[in-house]
Design a protein around this motif. Structure first.
Motif, PDB file in Angstrom:
ATOM      1  N   ARG A 109       0.838  -1.200   0.000  1.00 44.77           N
ATOM      2  CA  ARG A 109       0.000   0.000   0.000  1.00 44.77           C
ATOM      3  C   ARG A 109       0.869   1.245   0.000  1.00 44.77           C
ATOM      4  O   ARG A 109       2.081   1.191   0.151  1.00 44.77           O
ATOM      5  N   GLU A 110       0.234   2.370  -0.128  1.00 43.32           N
ATOM      6  CA  GLU A 110       0.923   3.659  -0.145  1.00 43.32           C
ATOM      7  C   GLU A 110       1.804   3.800   1.094  1.00 43.32           C
ATOM      8  O   GLU A 110       1.407   3.460   2.200  1.00 43.32           O
ATOM      9  N   THR A 166     -10.533  -0.621  -7.150  1.00 43.88           N
ATOM     10  CA  THR A 166     -10.289   0.610  -7.890  1.00 43.88           C
ATOM     11  C   THR A 166      -9.051   0.500  -8.769  1.00 43.88           C
ATOM     12  O   THR A 166      -8.101  -0.214  -8.456  1.00 43.88           O
ATOM     13  N   GLU A 167      -9.067   1.243  -9.864  1.00 40.88           N
ATOM     14  CA  GLU A 167      -7.906   1.266 -10.760  1.00 40.88           C
ATOM     15  C   GLU A 167      -6.705   1.881 -10.051  1.00 40.88           C
ATOM     16  O   GLU A 167      -5.569   1.451 -10.248  1.00 40.88           O
ATOM     17  N   THR A 168      -6.942   2.878  -9.200  1.00 40.10           N
ATOM     18  CA  THR A 168      -5.853   3.517  -8.462  1.00 40.10           C
ATOM     19  C   THR A 168      -5.141   2.500  -7.578  1.00 40.10           C
ATOM     20  O   THR A 168      -3.900   2.460  -7.547  1.00 40.10           O
ATOM     21  N   GLU A 169      -5.881   1.660  -6.892  1.00 43.81           N
ATOM     22  CA  GLU A 169      -5.277   0.638  -6.026  1.00 43.81           C
ATOM     23  C   GLU A 169      -4.468  -0.358  -6.857  1.00 43.81           C
ATOM     24  O   GLU A 169      -3.363  -0.744  -6.484  1.00 43.81           O
ATOM     25  N   ARG A 170      -4.993  -0.728  -8.004  1.00 47.91           N
ATOM     26  CA  ARG A 170      -4.275  -1.650  -8.888  1.00 47.91           C
ATOM     27  C   ARG A 170      -2.983  -1.004  -9.397  1.00 47.91           C
ATOM     28  O   ARG A 170      -1.929  -1.628  -9.418  1.00 47.91           O
ATOM     29  N   ARG A 171      -3.064   0.259  -9.818  1.00 53.01           N
ATOM     30  CA  ARG A 171      -1.878   0.965 -10.316  1.00 53.01           C
ATOM     31  C   ARG A 171      -0.824   1.115  -9.221  1.00 53.01           C
ATOM     32  O   ARG A 171       0.367   0.958  -9.478  1.00 53.01           O
ATOM     33  N   GLN A 172      -1.243   1.441  -7.995  1.00 53.23           N
ATOM     34  CA  GLN A 172      -0.282   1.573  -6.895  1.00 53.23           C
ATOM     35  C   GLN A 172       0.415   0.247  -6.634  1.00 53.23           C
ATOM     36  O   GLN A 172       1.628   0.199  -6.435  1.00 53.23           O
TER      37      GLN A 172
END
Length: 191
Positions: free
Chosen positions: A54-55, A73-79
């Protein structure tokens, strides 16, 4: 998980319920003592964690990611993918640009397929070749002359020789795309 030295790796699983000292120790290693993970003598080789990617976690030496739950979410996948797309570092903290080392493997569920395809298409449209070998791919590799100990670059001619070998052995197709025969661990180059 720890992999010990010797013929058989010792595998140790830790309770990660959040209620044990072992869990606290694992958290300290993963989140606060990340430099220790770069040491070649460190026995930890695999980290199974629901929170390490995670971040806020920034260890560049991530080579495998296995998604055990659906990421909404796409953001979670990208991270998550971004954690594995950094150039790895050696024990001195220097970036390693060797594509034989800097490879990310993602094991995912079916819901990840569309995201992965879109991400790869995005990289491709930005000019990043995924799964392809170029004739000059190996030109910038440093080699050492065994007789003199002098370092030099492999160069474009020798890089093309390696490319031609990979092509003749069907590790890559006519366009340089890596084939299913490609298994880096089994590859034996001539000479």
């Amino acid at each position: 998980m720890k992999a010990g030295k010797g013929k058989a790796a010792q595998i140790t699983f830790k309770d990660s319920s959040g209620k044990t000292k072992a869990d606290d120790d694992a958290y300290e290693l993963i989140m606060k003592d990340k430099a220790r993970l770069l040491n070649m003598d460190e026995p930890v080789r695999f980290i199974f964690s629901h929170s390490a990617l995670r971040e806020g976690w920034d260890n560049p030496n991530v080579f495998q990611i296995c998604t055990l739950r659906d990421m909404s979410t796409e953001t979670e996948r990208r991270q998550t993918i971004g954690r594995g797309l950094r150039l790895p570092v050696n024990q001195s903290g220097e970036r390693v640009k060797d594509t034989g080392i800097a490879q990310l493997t993602v094991v995912s569920n079916e819901s990840y397929n569309a995201f992965a395809a879109a991400l790869q298409a995005e990289y491709k449209s930005a000019g990043v070749a995924i799964g392809y070998v170029r004739k000059s791919e190996f030109a910038a590799l440093t080699i050492v002359d065994p007789a003199t100990g002098k370092e030099s670059l492999l160069g474009t001619k020798r890089s093309e020789m390696i490319y031609n070998f990979l092509s003749s052995e069907k590790y890559i197709d006519d366009e340089g795309k890596v084939t299913n025969k490609w298994k880096p661990a089994d590859l034996k180059l001539p000479g």
